[in-house]
Scaffold this motif. Sequence first.
Motif, PDB file in Angstrom:
ATOM      1  N   PRO A 171      39.847  15.283   5.582  1.00 20.95           N
ATOM      2  CA  PRO A 171      41.041  15.728   4.849  1.00 20.95           C
ATOM      3  C   PRO A 171      40.717  16.715   3.726  1.00 20.95           C
ATOM      4  O   PRO A 171      39.590  17.149   3.597  1.00 20.95           O
ATOM      5  CB  PRO A 171      41.567  14.417   4.259  1.00 20.95           C
TER       6      PRO A 171
ATOM      7  N   HIS B 260      43.025  13.399  -8.771  1.00 17.96           N
ATOM      8  CA  HIS B 260      42.605  13.942  -7.481  1.00 17.96           C
ATOM      9  C   HIS B 260      43.216  13.146  -6.342  1.00 17.96           C
ATOM     10  O   HIS B 260      43.153  11.927  -6.324  1.00 17.96           O
ATOM     11  CB  HIS B 260      41.078  13.882  -7.373  1.00 17.96           C
ATOM     12  N   LEU B 261      43.773  13.859  -5.385  1.00 16.69           N
ATOM     13  CA  LEU B 261      44.469  13.231  -4.265  1.00 16.69           C
ATOM     14  C   LEU B 261      43.949  13.804  -2.959  1.00 16.69           C
ATOM     15  O   LEU B 261      43.710  15.007  -2.862  1.00 16.69           O
ATOM     16  CB  LEU B 261      45.967  13.514  -4.407  1.00 16.69           C
ATOM     17  N   THR B 262      43.773  12.935  -1.949  1.00 19.41           N
ATOM     18  CA  THR B 262      43.371  13.468  -0.646  1.00 19.41           C
ATOM     19  C   THR B 262      44.533  13.321   0.322  1.00 19.41           C
ATOM     20  O   THR B 262      45.307  12.384   0.235  1.00 19.41           O
ATOM     21  CB  THR B 262      42.168  12.706  -0.059  1.00 19.41           C
TER      22      THR B 262
ATOM     23  N   ARG C 183      45.619  14.501   4.697  1.00 20.12           N
ATOM     24  CA  ARG C 183      45.171  15.125   5.931  1.00 20.12           C
ATOM     25  C   ARG C 183      45.777  16.517   6.083  1.00 20.12           C
ATOM     26  O   ARG C 183      46.860  16.798   5.573  1.00 20.12           O
ATOM     27  CB  ARG C 183      45.602  14.279   7.132  1.00 20.12           C
TER      28      ARG C 183
ATOM     29  N   GLU D 221      49.243  16.573   7.393  1.00 14.25           N
ATOM     30  CA  GLU D 221      50.306  16.405   6.414  1.00 14.25           C
ATOM     31  C   GLU D 221      50.462  17.657   5.561  1.00 14.25           C
ATOM     32  O   GLU D 221      51.566  18.097   5.261  1.00 14.25           O
ATOM     33  CB  GLU D 221      50.008  15.203   5.505  1.00 14.25           C
TER      34      GLU D 221
ATOM     35  N   PHE E  57      36.668   9.397   2.554  1.00 15.02           N
ATOM     36  CA  PHE E  57      37.053  10.808   2.613  1.00 15.02           C
ATOM     37  C   PHE E  57      36.177  11.558   3.615  1.00 15.02           C
ATOM     38  O   PHE E  57      36.654  12.322   4.457  1.00 15.02           O
ATOM     39  CB  PHE E  57      36.905  11.389   1.204  1.00 15.02           C
TER      40      PHE E  57
ATOM     41  N   ASN F 259      41.088   4.550  10.462  1.00 17.56           N
ATOM     42  CA  ASN F 259      41.083   5.023   9.094  1.00 17.56           C
ATOM     43  C   ASN F 259      39.644   5.238   8.641  1.00 17.56           C
ATOM     44  O   ASN F 259      38.743   4.562   9.107  1.00 17.56           O
ATOM     45  CB  ASN F 259      41.724   3.909   8.262  1.00 17.56           C
TER      46      ASN F 259
ATOM     47  N   PRO G  36      47.458   6.723  10.767  1.00 16.70           N
ATOM     48  CA  PRO G  36      47.350   6.179   9.417  1.00 16.70           C
ATOM     49  C   PRO G  36      47.503   7.256   8.358  1.00 16.70           C
ATOM     50  O   PRO G  36      47.029   8.361   8.528  1.00 16.70           O
ATOM     51  CB  PRO G  36      45.960   5.555   9.389  1.00 16.70           C
ATOM     52  N   LEU G  37      48.202   6.906   7.283  1.00 14.44           N
ATOM     53  CA  LEU G  37      48.324   7.825   6.172  1.00 14.44           C
ATOM     54  C   LEU G  37      46.972   7.938   5.488  1.00 14.44           C
ATOM     55  O   LEU G  37      46.331   6.955   5.205  1.00 14.44           O
ATOM     56  CB  LEU G  37      49.330   7.290   5.147  1.00 14.44           C
ATOM     57  N   MET G  38      46.571   9.149   5.233  1.00 15.50           N
ATOM     58  CA  MET G  38      45.319   9.283   4.509  1.00 15.50           C
ATOM     59  C   MET G  38      45.653   9.842   3.136  1.00 15.50           C
ATOM     60  O   MET G  38      45.126  10.877   2.749  1.00 15.50           O
ATOM     61  CB  MET G  38      44.386  10.221   5.282  1.00 15.50           C
ATOM     62  N   ILE G  39      46.580   9.221   2.463  1.00 16.10           N
ATOM     63  CA  ILE G  39      46.920   9.683   1.132  1.00 16.10           C
ATOM     64  C   ILE G  39      46.247   8.745   0.174  1.00 16.10           C
ATOM     65  O   ILE G  39      46.614   7.594   0.041  1.00 16.10           O
ATOM     66  CB  ILE G  39      48.441   9.671   0.924  1.00 16.10           C
ATOM     67  N   MET G  40      45.235   9.252  -0.488  1.00 16.65           N
ATOM     68  CA  MET G  40      44.367   8.374  -1.235  1.00 16.65           C
ATOM     69  C   MET G  40      43.945   9.078  -2.505  1.00 16.65           C
ATOM     70  O   MET G  40      43.707  10.270  -2.510  1.00 16.65           O
ATOM     71  CB  MET G  40      43.146   8.080  -0.363  1.00 16.65           C
ATOM     72  N   GLU G  41      43.860   8.327  -3.574  1.00 16.07           N
ATOM     73  CA  GLU G  41      43.385   8.925  -4.811  1.00 16.07           C
ATOM     74  C   GLU G  41      41.876   8.858  -4.849  1.00 16.07           C
ATOM     75  O   GLU G  41      41.290   7.884  -4.386  1.00 16.07           O
ATOM     76  CB  GLU G  41      43.967   8.148  -5.989  1.00 16.07           C
ATOM     77  N   LEU G  42      41.230   9.895  -5.400  1.00 11.72           N
ATOM     78  CA  LEU G  42      39.794   9.828  -5.637  1.00 11.72           C
ATOM     79  C   LEU G  42      39.608   9.560  -7.124  1.00 11.72           C
ATOM     80  O   LEU G  42      39.719  10.473  -7.940  1.00 11.72           O
ATOM     81  CB  LEU G  42      39.117  11.144  -5.251  1.00 11.72           C
TER      82      LEU G  42
END
Lengths: 128, 685
Positions: free
Chosen positions: A102, A111-113, A115, A118, B375, B387, B486-492
């Motif tokens: 992503p 910081h946001l990841t 795909r 999206e 990631f 995921n 799957p949603l890959m919306i993730m905070e780092l």
Amino acid sequence: MGLGESAFVTKISGTSTILCQLNGTRIALSHDAAKNILVEPLVSRSAPPAMPTVSLSSLAVGSSATVREFPKSGAAFLRLREMGLLAGTRITLIRTAPLGDPIEIKVRGYHLTLRKSEADHVLVEKTV
Amino acid sequence: MVGNPNCGKSTLFNALTGLKQKVGNYPGVTVEKKVGTTYSQHGQPITVIDLPGTYSLAARSPDEAVTRDVLLGRRADTPMPDRILCILDATNLERNLYLLHQILDLGRPVIVVLNMMDLAAQAGLNIRVARLEHELGVPVIPCEAVHGKGLVELRVAMSRLEIPLARHAWDVPAAIAPAISELQASLVANDGKSPLIARAEALLLLTDQDSVRVAGSVPLHAKTHEILQAWQKRWEGEGTDWAATLVNSRYDAIGTIAAEVVLAAGETGPTRSDKIDAVVTHPIWGWAILGAIMTAMFVSIFTLAEYPMNFIDEHVAALADFVKSSMAEGDLRDLITDGAIAGVGGVIIFLPQILILFFFIGLLESTGYMARAAFIMDRLMSRVGLNGKSFIPLLSSYACAIPGIMATRTIEQPKDRLVTILVAPLMSCSARLPVYLLMIAALVPGDRVPVMTKVGIMLAMYALGTFGAFGFAWLFKRTLLRGAPPLMIMELPPYHFPRFRDVLLHMVERGWIFLRRAGTVILAISIVLWFLSAYPKSPDATASEQLAQSFAGRAGHVLEPVIEPLGFNWQVGIGLISSFAAREVFVSTMGVVFNAESDEEDTTPLRDAMLNAQWPDGSPLFTPLTCISLMVFYVFAMQCISTIAIVRRETNSWRWPLFQIGYMTGTAWIVSFIVYQAGRALGFQ
């Protein structure tokens, strides 16, 4: 006359006849015509886009942009909105993952990841 | 306690409750319930519930659904909390304020904790706490949970008799206001909610597109649903994006507050986290670092665990010997030593691996590296529909599937989690190693065979298992457990030094959960298996004869017709059955069946005995083809009751473990069949 999809338009006045501004031109529309044009109100009163909108996934690494458009439906997009990615929000593309997907963006200080699949649907305007 | 993920909520919870916390389950869902006790300023106990982290009350996963339901008082098993502690991460206040904004809608007493103040200062952010308190109308306690700062003030605030209600007047956008009023009215009249909660729920219902409903949550009245659907249909017709309107409106309000409260010291250069990330996610260095960390973790589980495992083995054996020598001979003694003690030993032996794995996982999560690993791996994983977070559970399953399956807890989407659990045992675990080694020794006897052949065969088996796992994951995600990708919306989150106290607490918690939940099942089934091989008793028989005519032996005979096409006879059948206790038991069972003593280092006597074994017609039993067929069977078959027990625990039902046994053992049979029959057809004997 330039009032196509993704155009940025500002309503100046009118209830039965609509007067609006578009890319520096003023256009008048009858109520019947305006009734069939669907728009998405933008939050901020920022200036009309100077640059064309591109998808977030096509931004170059390190560049900044302002979000312009967002799909209406989809769990992913609602969640992105709730996390602060709204029309008018400034973002920076930090990097892509080593395998290309992503991507990582900086928005509202964190910081946001997400795909690429999206990010494809999020249209942004590059900041010069 | 509520808050975004990564806001330091768990650290704060640990700091407040210490060891006085318990982890249980919310009935009906596989979400953990964390409850602890802390004490007020005056020494009165306060129960604190650590709700799962969430970004919004519009739930996208079962964890978030539970948080929403508890706050709205929708769960029969958890009463609505008296007070809400909302933890905000000071380094990104705006996003955190979104959740707070929703929570303030509830009209309940709220105390805001502004955590990570030190990190905010480092990032050049100056936050006007008093101003924030003024804007919100609720107590705001600045905190550095990691350093223990602000805890005293927090306890004082928690001890207050009265918490002022929030100053929270924001206008619902005109477009959706009539809908809100109608829904609110219905919720009050038909669902019996108080007006403020009803309004909050009404707002939530509008943003609840595809929201998650979980078991244990009281459903809404039919009338309310009708009204909601009517409005949604109407908006769809008009093209109103009600959800976005609501979110935008909230962020407008938040933006106003943030502008007054946060003073940024301008654009700062790359932070320390940015610099670390440049290396960690680098196309070359990133992989090297990931590889190094995974190797370290893996090697630790394999080797470091050896010492405590041997220690446990020795002491369990010593205990059994002690009981043997002090008790009179008889059935009761055998039940205690060979059944109960062996069973308990069989449970405890997993602890070292579990503790080590969770120590590593806790360490990686605590530093923030885990998000980076997900990631990096996401692209590969999403090829099969998994995921990025499935990576570590699957990798750990090479050592042992049990901690691997327990580690799937971090995967939020239930379908992804389930698929990972279902395929994890296919990653050849270390228990299969003795079986492979024995078969390879029988397959390619003699020390003149190059080591590389043996290694090659071993690697082939590992590769087979790995491909099987990914193949089935892909298949399941396409068919059975088909779901949205799957949603890959993730905070780092920013990197920080690991908080060892949290890591150790987490590790101990996991170990304890394993013992309590899985331990009981494993113990019960091991006793049953022991019983099957010890009865009916035939006195004066050798061990081999005893085994042959026990229930297990008879089962082996019954099984023979089914496994003959795979090249196995009834003696191997006994071995397969005993492998249900643990796969490596196959080796010792073969030792008993073929009357050959052997230990882990030197399998030669056993190997020789096996090579001499014959079918009734005189043909050799363990031909090279049979050996390969047996190995392949072990790659795929689901044995190991301990794994079954943990799958049962993690999925809260027997359906999935039984399905797992079915699909895995079925595949094992089919592949073994193909290998054996094709081999024979091609003339390999």
